[in-house]
Enzyme design. Structure first.
Site, PDB file in Angstrom:
ATOM      1  N   ASP A  48    -107.693  -0.241  10.932  1.00 33.61           N
ATOM      2  CA  ASP A  48    -107.967  -1.356  10.029  1.00 33.61           C
ATOM      3  C   ASP A  48    -107.521  -1.004   8.610  1.00 33.61           C
ATOM      4  O   ASP A  48    -107.952  -0.001   8.041  1.00 33.61           O
ATOM      5  CB  ASP A  48    -109.465  -1.660  10.041  1.00 33.61           C
ATOM      6  N   TYR A  53    -105.947  -2.330  -0.049  1.00 34.26           N
ATOM      7  CA  TYR A  53    -106.196  -0.886   0.020  1.00 34.26           C
ATOM      8  C   TYR A  53    -105.016  -0.091  -0.514  1.00 34.26           C
ATOM      9  O   TYR A  53    -105.167   1.091  -0.861  1.00 34.26           O
ATOM     10  CB  TYR A  53    -106.483  -0.436   1.459  1.00 34.26           C
ATOM     11  N   LYS A  78    -105.117  -7.424   5.931  1.00 34.28           N
ATOM     12  CA  LYS A  78    -105.811  -8.545   5.287  1.00 34.28           C
ATOM     13  C   LYS A  78    -105.022  -9.088   4.111  1.00 34.28           C
ATOM     14  O   LYS A  78    -104.403  -8.329   3.365  1.00 34.28           O
ATOM     15  CB  LYS A  78    -107.196  -8.089   4.798  1.00 34.28           C
ATOM     16  N   HIS A 111    -109.320 -11.715   3.212  1.00 32.99           N
ATOM     17  CA  HIS A 111    -110.177 -10.567   2.864  1.00 32.99           C
ATOM     18  C   HIS A 111    -111.555 -10.994   2.354  1.00 32.99           C
ATOM     19  O   HIS A 111    -112.546 -10.280   2.559  1.00 32.99           O
ATOM     20  CB  HIS A 111    -109.479  -9.690   1.829  1.00 32.99           C
ATOM     21  N   SER A 149    -112.994 -12.355   6.538  1.00 34.37           N
ATOM     22  CA  SER A 149    -113.856 -11.224   6.206  1.00 34.37           C
ATOM     23  C   SER A 149    -114.793 -11.646   5.077  1.00 34.37           C
ATOM     24  O   SER A 149    -114.380 -12.390   4.173  1.00 34.37           O
ATOM     25  CB  SER A 149    -113.008 -10.013   5.771  1.00 34.37           C
ATOM     26  N   SER A 198    -118.414  -0.586   6.886  1.00 33.74           N
ATOM     27  CA  SER A 198    -119.440   0.278   6.284  1.00 33.74           C
ATOM     28  C   SER A 198    -120.632   0.478   7.226  1.00 33.74           C
ATOM     29  O   SER A 198    -121.788   0.305   6.827  1.00 33.74           O
ATOM     30  CB  SER A 198    -119.918  -0.270   4.939  1.00 33.74           C
ATOM     31  N   LYS A 240    -115.257   5.029   8.797  1.00 30.27           N
ATOM     32  CA  LYS A 240    -114.167   5.614   8.019  1.00 30.27           C
ATOM     33  C   LYS A 240    -114.532   7.034   7.631  1.00 30.27           C
ATOM     34  O   LYS A 240    -115.680   7.313   7.277  1.00 30.27           O
ATOM     35  CB  LYS A 240    -113.933   4.789   6.749  1.00 30.27           C
ATOM     36  N   SER A 241    -113.579   7.938   7.724  1.00 24.16           N
ATOM     37  CA  SER A 241    -113.757   9.297   7.228  1.00 24.16           C
ATOM     38  C   SER A 241    -112.378   9.909   7.036  1.00 24.16           C
ATOM     39  O   SER A 241    -111.412   9.498   7.676  1.00 24.16           O
ATOM     40  CB  SER A 241    -114.571  10.148   8.214  1.00 24.16           C
ATOM     41  N   ARG A 246    -115.531  14.708  11.458  1.00 18.00           N
ATOM     42  CA  ARG A 246    -116.335  13.485  11.421  1.00 18.00           C
ATOM     43  C   ARG A 246    -115.603  12.326  12.067  1.00 18.00           C
ATOM     44  O   ARG A 246    -116.220  11.433  12.655  1.00 18.00           O
ATOM     45  CB  ARG A 246    -116.722  13.146   9.973  1.00 18.00           C
ATOM     46  N   ILE A 247    -114.284  12.298  11.953  1.00 14.30           N
ATOM     47  CA  ILE A 247    -113.496  11.259  12.628  1.00 14.30           C
ATOM     48  C   ILE A 247    -113.763  11.331  14.133  1.00 14.30           C
ATOM     49  O   ILE A 247    -113.983  10.310  14.790  1.00 14.30           O
ATOM     50  CB  ILE A 247    -111.998  11.430  12.311  1.00 14.30           C
ATOM     51  N   ASN A 250    -117.603  10.419  14.911  1.00 16.58           N
ATOM     52  CA  ASN A 250    -117.932   8.997  14.793  1.00 16.58           C
ATOM     53  C   ASN A 250    -117.547   8.186  16.026  1.00 16.58           C
ATOM     54  O   ASN A 250    -118.048   7.077  16.216  1.00 16.58           O
ATOM     55  CB  ASN A 250    -117.238   8.396  13.566  1.00 16.58           C
TER      56      ASN A 250
END
Length: 276
Positions: A48, A53, A78, A111, A149, A198, A240-241, A246-247, A250
């Protein structure tokens, strides 16, 4: 990990991987490239991004370099929140497509219903104008699905009443303690896939003692329980990371939370209303 290979089916029949890798706040260049490559190597197949961004070029390059066939990867981007006219929407899509360089986009989103500098302002007419461009892009197979979104019920009702294609997805801020029940229920009634960005509340859930107590019972981390909670509530999480471990962590969410623990997490909702 099955959580990464399982899919939801959008209302138009397009299949979307049940977990996405978010790239919000990851700078363009090596940070985005490396994290997306790490995610793809770990088995993520849903990335995503957004024009806002500023990292679409690095996302596209990471996907092309990954060795994973393009058709196996689901790409969301987006249209900038401040774009509320047809010409701007066409230009934004062309720019995103060129930067990504991945062929048709899998999901293209408005967005937000308003510019970030004017949250809550009324742009209903502009959103309808932009959406009609989205419908053109969808009809031309330039994007396989279209959505929004940060839209709440009123935003969705206004858009649906004036256009032909009901959004296939609505990506909203959704995590333990902030579950947007009215918007979520409306989307589920209208077969609009809810995606939760988030899912760790931008990291603020990590120290939550209530979630930690549940995580300990399962031998899991707070992050894993928080992400599993979304899946248990039929919400598509977008963790997200930039940290490789952690990726991987998750996405390691192939476990089930008990009804009792889900009720405990439900009860943590602050009830502070809908929206961001």
């Amino acid at each position: 990990m099955p959580a990464l290979t399982d899919t939801f089916t959008l209302s138009n029949g397009v299949r979307i991987p049940r977990i996405g890798f978010g790239t919000w706040q990851i700078p363009d260049g090596p940070a985005t490239y490396d994290s997306v490559r790490t995610a793809l190597d770990a088995g993520y197949r849903h990335i995503d991004t957004a024009r806002a961004y500023g990292n679409e070029e690095s996302v596209g390059r990471a996907v092309r370099d990954s060795g994973v066939p393009r058709e196996e990867i689901f790409i969301t981007t987006k249209c900038p929140a401040e774009v509320k006219d047809a010409a701007g929407a066409r230009h934004a899509f062309e720019r995103s497509s060129a930067l990504l360089d991945l062929g048709p986009v899998d999901l293209y989103l408005i967005h937000a219903p308003w510019p970030w500098t004017a949250i809550g302002s009324d742009h209903r007419a502009g959103n309808i104008e932009v959406w009609k461009v989205f419908e053109e892009l969808y009809d031309a197979d330039k994007t396989r699905s279209i959505g929004v979104s940060n839209f709440v019920v009123d935003d969705l009702e206004d858009l649906i009443a004036a256009t032909d294609v009901v959004p296939h997805a609505n990506q909203i801020r959704w995590f333990v303690g902030h579950t947007q029940p009215q918007t979520t229920a409306f989307c589920q009634q209208h077969d609009i896939r809810v995606e939760g960005y988030s899912p760790l509340a931008t990291g603020s859930l990590i120290g939550n003692s209530d979630i930690a107590a549940i995580a300990e019972k399962y031998g899991r981390t707070v992050a894993q329980v928080s992400i599993r909670y979304l899946l248990s509530r039929d919400i598509l999480p977008l963790p997200k990371s930039t940290t490789p471990s952690r990726i991987v962590e998750n996405a390691d969410v192939d476990f089930e939370l008990s009804a009792e623990d889900l009720a405990t997490l439900d009860a943590l909702d602050t009830g502070h209303g809908e929206g961001r």
